[in-house]
Design an enzyme around this catalytic site. Structure first.
Site, PDB file in Angstrom:
ATOM      1  N   ASN A 231      -4.596  -5.092  -9.228  1.00 48.84           N
ATOM      2  CA  ASN A 231      -3.759  -4.522  -8.173  1.00 48.84           C
ATOM      3  C   ASN A 231      -3.830  -5.502  -7.007  1.00 48.84           C
ATOM      4  O   ASN A 231      -4.913  -5.876  -6.585  1.00 48.84           O
ATOM      5  CB  ASN A 231      -4.354  -3.158  -7.786  1.00 48.84           C
TER       6      ASN A 231
ATOM      7  N   ARG B 254       0.938   5.699  -7.439  1.00 45.51           N
ATOM      8  CA  ARG B 254       0.695   4.366  -6.882  1.00 45.51           C
ATOM      9  C   ARG B 254       1.665   3.322  -7.433  1.00 45.51           C
ATOM     10  O   ARG B 254       1.752   2.203  -6.910  1.00 45.51           O
ATOM     11  CB  ARG B 254      -0.734   3.922  -7.202  1.00 45.51           C
TER      12      ARG B 254
ATOM     13  N   CYS C 152       0.021   0.120  -7.615  1.00 43.78           N
ATOM     14  CA  CYS C 152      -0.614  -0.081  -8.907  1.00 43.78           C
ATOM     15  C   CYS C 152      -1.915   0.723  -8.925  1.00 43.78           C
ATOM     16  O   CYS C 152      -2.630   0.766  -7.931  1.00 43.78           O
ATOM     17  CB  CYS C 152      -0.962  -1.524  -9.237  1.00 43.78           C
TER      18      CYS C 152
ATOM     19  N   TRP D   2       3.390  -1.236 -10.240  1.00 48.86           N
ATOM     20  CA  TRP D   2       4.529  -1.320  -9.325  1.00 48.86           C
ATOM     21  C   TRP D   2       4.798  -2.813  -9.202  1.00 48.86           C
ATOM     22  O   TRP D   2       3.995  -3.556  -8.637  1.00 48.86           O
ATOM     23  CB  TRP D   2       4.164  -0.714  -7.975  1.00 48.86           C
TER      24      TRP D   2
ATOM     25  N   GLU E 298      12.421  10.396  10.880  1.00 43.25           N
ATOM     26  CA  GLU E 298      11.650  10.898   9.739  1.00 43.25           C
ATOM     27  C   GLU E 298      12.534  11.730   8.799  1.00 43.25           C
ATOM     28  O   GLU E 298      12.408  11.633   7.571  1.00 43.25           O
ATOM     29  CB  GLU E 298      10.449  11.721  10.250  1.00 43.25           C
TER      30      GLU E 298
END
Ligand code: G6P
Length: 611
Positions: A101, A27, A2, A75, A484
Site C-alpha cells: 500500500n 480502502r 489499498c 485502489w 459538503e
C-alpha cells in the site's frame, strides 16, 4: 488506500484472508488477490480484477491448506486495474510474494536498472519493482529479512508492505513508511493489516508500527525493529471497538446506518467533555498545550475532503467565539507551498481515518517550522493521531461508508467544543458559555427529529434523481454545508453538483439556472436569513427549482420554494450540525434510486494513503 492483510496461525486461511479483505474493502476495490504458502512451502496465488467477491468466487477451487498467507485489495495508482496489476506481486522466479500500500516514487529508475541487469517484469506497477529488487538482494545475501531491508533503503515514497517467500516459508515480513500497518497479537496467531477492522475479529491486542519500522511474524511469535535494524520497544494497545460496530446491523448500507447513528455519535463526541453548568468544556487531550493555546497568535486548520469542509465551519466557530484568527487550507496545498508559520501558531489537522497522506505529510511540514500540531481524529492510534503533539478524538466509532457522514458531524461537534473552550479561556462570558453548552447538549435529540423525517427527503429525491446537475447554496456557517452537500451528492450519485456561497451565485453559477436545475438552499433562520431569501428569489426568477432547508414553523418560505425540509431551532453557530443531515439523506436516497454502489462509489477510497 489499498488494504493489506497477512496471517500466521491455525485458522482456515483463505476464508480468513477474504473476510479481512472484505472488512477493508472501503480502502480500495478495483482488484484483489492473495498468496498462501501451502504445506509443502509452495506459493499458491490468485489475483482478480473487481471486488473481493470476485476473488472469492475465483478462489473456490484453490484448495490449499497453509498457515501463512497475505492478501490485498487495491485502489489503482500505477497501472490499469486488471488481473496482472492486482497484488500480490512476485519476483521473477515467483518465489517471493509481496502486497503493498503506497507509492514507490523512484520505481521507474529502479526498474530501468533492473531491466539492464536482465530482470523482467509482468505488470505496470511500482510494487513489482520492489519485489524484484528484493529478489536481486536475496540472490546476493541469501537472507530474506536482510534483502528486504536493503531493498527498502533504495526506495523513495511510501509503503506498508507484507511479504512471504518459499525461501523462508515460516515468516511474514512487514514494514511501513507513511502507510499504516497494525500487528494483531492473538493466541498463537499473528496478523498484520492496514486497518484494525481486519484484525478485531481475531484479537484486540495490537501494535501500531511506526514509520521506518518492520515486523517479522512467525508461528512462535514476532519481533519488531527499525528498517535500519535497530531494536524497538513496541507497546501493545487494546482496540476500543467491537465487531458489531463494523457490521451493517440491519441497514441496507453502511452509509445509511452511519447517518442514523448520528444521534449517538454526536452525544459520544461530547461525553465527559461538556460542563453545562460552568458553560465550559474539558478537553483532556489538550492539557499539555493549554497555556500556550490560550495565547495562540493564529490557528491554521488543514485537512482534505469532507474533513476540509468541517475545518471551514471551524474557522467561523473559533473566530466568533475565541477571536483567534483562523486560516483553513487543503493539506495537499499546505504541504507544498512552504507556508509561513510562527512558533506561537497552532496547526490543527482534521482527519477521520488519521491516515490521509497529504494531511500526514503536512504535519511534518508544520513541525519543521516549529508550530504546535493538534489532531482532530477519529481512528484511535492512527498515524495522524500519533504524530500530532496533542489532540481530540471525535469518538465516532468505525466509519465504513466511503462517503463520510457521522465523522463530519462529530468533527463539527468537537470543533464547537474547541471553540467554546478557547472562547472561555479568553473573553467569552459564563452566561454565553452556558447558553452554547445547553444548546450543544440538546443537539442529539434535534438530530433525531430530522432523522424521523427521512421519508419526506426520500420523496424529494424521487422527484429530482434524474437531474444532471445540482447547485447547493448557503451563507455564513452554512456555506461549508453547501460544499459538503454537493460533495456528498457527487461522491455517491455521480451527479454533477456545485456548492457556492449563496451571494456568489450571481457571479457565475446563475448562468446555469433554468427550469431543470434543482437548487438546494440552506436557509436557517439566522441573521443573514433575509439575504438568503433574496438569493432564493433570484433563483425562482429564473425558474430554478428550490429545495430549502429551514426551521420548523418557517412556513413563509413554503410559498416561495418548491420543497421545504425542516430542522429544529438552535443557535446559528450550531446549525451546520443539523442542516447537513437532510443533505446526507438527499444524497443517499438519490444514489439509491440511481442504483449506485453507495458504500463503495466508483474511483473513490475511504482512506487516501497516497498523494
Ligand atoms: C477520502 C474520503 C473522504 C474523506 C477524505 C479525507 O477522499 O473518501 O470521505 O473526507 O478522504 O479523509 P480523512 O480520513 O483524512 O478525513
Amino acid at each position: 488506500m489499498c488494504g493489506i492483510i497477512g496471517y500466521i496461525g491455525k485458522k482456515e486461511i483463505v476464508p480468513l484472508l477474504l473476510t479481512g479483505l472484505k472488512r477493508m474493502e472501503y480502502r480500495g476495490y478495483d482488484s484483489a488477490g492473495l498468496s498462501i504458502l501451502d504445506s509443502s512451502s509452495e506459493l499458491k496465488s490468485i489475483k482478480k480484477k473487481g471486488r473481493v467477491n470476485d476473488l472469492e468466487l475465483a478462489s473456490m477451487d484453490l484448495n490449499v491448506k497453509g498457515i501463512i498467507g497475505i492478501a490485498h485489495t487495491r485502489w489503482a495508482t500505477h497501472g490499469y486495474p486488471n488481473d496482472i496489476n492486482a497484488h500480490p506481486h512476485f519476483d521473477t522466479k515467483m518465489n517471493i510474494s509481496l502486497v503493498h500500500n503506497g507509492i514507490i516514487e523512484n520505481y521507474s529508475i529502479i526498474k530501468q536498472k533492473l531491466i539492464q541487469e536482465g530482470y523482467s517484469f509482468r505488470s505496470d506497477t511500482d510494487t513489482e519493482v520492489l519485489a524484484v529488487l528484493i529478489e536481486r538482494f536475496y540472490d546476493k545475501v541469501k537472507d530474506l529479512e536482510y534483502a528486504v531491508r536493503l531493498a527498502l533503503n533504495e526506495v523513495n515514497g511510501t509503503f506498508g508492505i507484507a511479504l512471504i517467500s518459499k525461501y523462508e516459508p515460516n515468516k511474514i515480513i512487514a514494514a511501513r513508511r507513511g502507510s499504516p500497518l497494525i500487528l494483531g497479537i492473538g493466541d498463537n496467531e499473528y496478523l498484520v493489516a492496514s486497518d484494525a477492522s481486519a484484525i478485531i475479529e481475531h484479537t484486540k491486542n495490537v501494535i501500531y508500527l511506526n514509520d521506518d519500522e518492520m515486523a517479522i511474524l512467525s508461528p512462535d511469535g514476532f519481533i519488531t525493529k527499525t528498517i535500519a535494524n535497530k531494536k524497538v520497544k513496541s507497546e501493545i494497545h487494546q482496540l476500543e471497538f467491537d465487531l458489531e460496530q463494523i457490521e451493517k446491523g440491519g441497514f441496507e448500507h453502511f452509509m445509511l446506518k452511519e447517518i442514523f447513528e448520528q444521534t449517538q455519535t454526536i452525544r459520544d463526541a461530547m461525553r465527559g467533555r461538556l460542563l453545562v453548568d460552568e458553560g465550559n468544556v474539558k478537553l483532556g487531550g489538550l492539557r499539555s498545550v493549554r497555556d500556550r493555546i490560550r495565547n495562540a497568535r493564529r490557528i491554521i486548520i488543514t485537512a482534505c475532503g469532507t474533513s476540509y469542509n468541517s475545518a471551514l465551519v471551524g474557522e467561523y466557530l473559533i473566530e466568533q467565539l475565541a477571536h483567534i484568527p483562523v486560516e483553513v487550507e487543503y493539506a495537499s496545498e499546505f504541504r507544498y507551498r512552504s507556508p509561513i508559520l510562527f512558533e506561537d501558531d497552532f496547526v490543527i489537522f482534521i482527519s477521520q481515518s488519521g491516515e490521509t497522506a497529504d494531511t500526514y505529510a503536512a504535519i511534518q511540514e508544520a513541525k519543521q517550522r516549529g508550530a504546535t500540531c493538534l489532531g482532530i481524529v477519529n481512528v484511535v492510534g492512527s498515524s495522524i493521531a500519533r504524530a500530532t503533539d496533542a489532540g481530540i478524538y471525535i469518538h465516532a466509532g468505525p466509519e465504513i461508508g466511503v462517503a463520510s457522514t457521522k465523522a463530519f458531524t462529530s468533527q463539527l461537534t468537537v470543533l464547537s467544543l474547541l471553540a467554546l473552550y478557547l472562547g472561555r479561556m479568553r473573553n467569552l462570558s459564563t452566561i454565553d458559555g452556558i447558553k452554547i453548552a445547553k444548546e450543544l447538549e440538546a443537539l442529539p435529540d434535534k438530530v433525531q427529529m430530522i432523522l424521523n423525517g427521512a421519508s419526506e427527503i426520500e420523496r424529494i429525491a424521487n422527484e429530482y434523481y434524474q437531474s444532471r446537475n445540482f447547485l447547493y447554496l448557503g451563507r455564513g456557517y452554512n456555506f461549508p454545508i453547501a460544499l459538503e452537500g454537493a460533495l456528498k451528492l457527487k461522491e455517491i450519485s455521480y451527479i454533477h453538483a456545485e456548492g457556492y456561497p449563496a451571494a456568489e451565485m450571481k457571479h457565475g453559477p446563475i448562468a446555469l439556472i433554468d427550469k431543470n436545475m434543482p437548487v438546494v438552499v440552506v436557509a436557517p433562520k439566522d441573521e443573514i436569513y433575509e439575504k438568503v431569501v433574496s438569493n432564493i428569489e433570484e433563483v425562482k426568477a429564473r425558474e430554478g427549482r428550490v429545495i430549502a432547508i429551514t426551521n420548523y414553523g418557517n412556513t413563509d418560505l413554503e410559498k416561495l420554494v418548491d420543497h421545504c425540509i425542516y430542522i429544529p431551532d438552535t443557535l446559528p453557530l450550531l446549525t451546520p450540525i443539523l442542516t447537513v443531515i437532510p443533505l446526507q439523506l438527499l444524497a443517499y436516497y438519490t444514489a439509491r434510486l440511481l442504483g449506485r454502489d453507495i458504500d463503495k462509489p466508483r474511483n473513490l477510497a475511504k482512506s487516501v494513503t497516497v498523494e
